[in-house]
Design a protein around this motif. Structure first.
Motif, short mmCIF file in Angstrom:
data_model
loop_
_atom_site.label_atom_id
_atom_site.label_comp_id
_atom_site.label_asym_id
_atom_site.label_seq_id
_atom_site.Cartn_x
_atom_site.Cartn_y
_atom_site.Cartn_z
N GLU A 152 -1.58 2.78 -8.31
CA GLU A 152 -3.02 2.95 -8.47
C GLU A 152 -3.62 3.86 -7.40
O GLU A 152 -4.49 4.68 -7.68
CB GLU A 152 -3.71 1.60 -8.43
CG GLU A 152 -3.45 0.73 -9.63
CD GLU A 152 -4.19 -0.61 -9.52
OE1 GLU A 152 -5.22 -0.66 -8.83
OE2 GLU A 152 -3.73 -1.57 -10.14
N VAL A 153 -3.17 3.70 -6.17
CA VAL A 153 -3.72 4.51 -5.08
C VAL A 153 -3.36 5.98 -5.29
O VAL A 153 -4.19 6.87 -5.08
CB VAL A 153 -3.24 4.00 -3.71
CG1 VAL A 153 -3.70 4.92 -2.60
CG2 VAL A 153 -3.73 2.59 -3.46
N LYS A 154 -2.14 6.27 -5.72
CA LYS A 154 -1.73 7.65 -5.98
C LYS A 154 -2.58 8.26 -7.08
O LYS A 154 -3.06 9.39 -6.96
CB LYS A 154 -0.26 7.73 -6.35
CG LYS A 154 0.20 9.16 -6.63
CD LYS A 154 1.69 9.24 -6.76
CE LYS A 154 2.22 10.61 -7.08
NZ LYS A 154 1.54 11.75 -6.58
N GLU A 155 -2.80 7.50 -8.14
CA GLU A 155 -3.66 8.00 -9.24
C GLU A 155 -5.07 8.28 -8.73
O GLU A 155 -5.66 9.31 -9.06
CB GLU A 155 -3.70 6.97 -10.37
CG GLU A 155 -2.39 6.79 -11.10
CD GLU A 155 -2.44 5.63 -12.09
OE1 GLU A 155 -3.55 5.12 -12.37
OE2 GLU A 155 -1.37 5.25 -12.58
N TYR A 156 -5.60 7.38 -7.92
CA TYR A 156 -6.93 7.56 -7.38
C TYR A 156 -7.00 8.80 -6.49
O TYR A 156 -7.93 9.61 -6.59
CB TYR A 156 -7.34 6.32 -6.58
CG TYR A 156 -8.68 6.45 -5.91
CD1 TYR A 156 -9.86 6.35 -6.64
CD2 TYR A 156 -8.77 6.69 -4.55
CE1 TYR A 156 -11.09 6.48 -6.02
CE2 TYR A 156 -9.99 6.82 -3.93
CZ TYR A 156 -11.14 6.71 -4.66
OH TYR A 156 -12.36 6.85 -4.05
N LEU A 157 -6.00 8.98 -5.63
CA LEU A 157 -5.99 10.14 -4.74
C LEU A 157 -5.85 11.44 -5.53
O LEU A 157 -6.46 12.46 -5.17
CB LEU A 157 -4.86 10.01 -3.71
CG LEU A 157 -5.03 8.91 -2.67
CD1 LEU A 157 -3.78 8.80 -1.82
CD2 LEU A 157 -6.26 9.14 -1.82
N ASP A 158 -5.04 11.43 -6.59
CA ASP A 158 -4.90 12.62 -7.43
C ASP A 158 -6.22 12.99 -8.09
O ASP A 158 -6.61 14.16 -8.15
CB ASP A 158 -3.81 12.42 -8.48
CG ASP A 158 -2.41 12.37 -7.88
OD1 ASP A 158 -2.25 12.82 -6.72
OD2 ASP A 158 -1.50 11.87 -8.56
N LEU A 165 0.83 -1.20 0.00
CA LEU A 165 0.00 0.00 0.00
C LEU A 165 0.86 1.25 0.00
O LEU A 165 0.57 2.22 -0.70
CB LEU A 165 -0.94 0.00 1.21
CG LEU A 165 -1.86 1.20 1.34
CD1 LEU A 165 -2.80 1.30 0.15
CD2 LEU A 165 -2.65 1.10 2.64
N SER A 166 1.94 1.24 0.76
CA SER A 166 2.84 2.39 0.81
C SER A 166 3.43 2.68 -0.57
O SER A 166 3.49 3.84 -0.99
CB SER A 166 3.95 2.12 1.82
OG SER A 166 4.89 3.15 1.80
N ARG A 167 3.85 1.65 -1.25
CA ARG A 167 4.40 1.82 -2.60
C ARG A 167 3.34 2.35 -3.55
O ARG A 167 3.61 3.21 -4.39
CB ARG A 167 4.97 0.51 -3.11
CG ARG A 167 6.24 0.11 -2.43
CD ARG A 167 6.75 -1.21 -2.93
NE ARG A 167 7.98 -1.57 -2.26
CZ ARG A 167 8.43 -2.81 -2.14
NH1 ARG A 167 7.76 -3.81 -2.66
NH2 ARG A 167 9.56 -3.04 -1.51
#
Length: 113
Positions: free
Chosen positions: A55-61, A47-49
């Motif tokens: 995917e999580v970074k894209e979603y948060l952006d 999750l940290s990566r």
């Protein structure tokens, strides 16, 4: 009618039952220990990566710029703004990540008390 009293004499527990119960407890503890020491750290690292570049970074952006999803933004505010410090949930405990209102341990403890 007359009642007849019978003296209660406990029967000894059979060793096979004790062995079976200990086996179940041992397997359960082994599974919990594996989950806590292996699975949880692996998933946290994954999750940290993903939060840094994935995917999580894209979603948060995408979520950060979307004005229609306010509830999701509120839920994930810690991840969207990681440098923003929260007020402590319990002022008598030391400041830190543990002492936040969304900590499930603190929330469960408050509900129990």
């Amino acid at each position: 009618k007359r009642r007849v009293s019978v003296k209660y004499e406990p029967s000894p527990v059979e060793p096979e039952i004790i062995a079976q119960q200990l086996a179940v407890i041992g397997v359960s503890l082994g599974a919990a220990l594996f989950w806590w020491r292996v699975t949880v750290p692996e998933k946290r690292l994954e999750l940290s990566r993903s939060k840094k570049a994935g995917e999580v970074k894209e979603y948060l952006d995408k979520l950060e710029t979307n004005e229609e999803r306010q509830f999701e933004k509120w839920l994930l505010n810690d991840w969207i703004n990681p440098n923003k410090r929260k007020e402590p949930a319990l002022p008598f405990l030391p400041d830190g990540k543990f002492n936040s209102g969304d900590n499930p341990i603190l929330a469960a403890g408050a509900l129990i008390l």
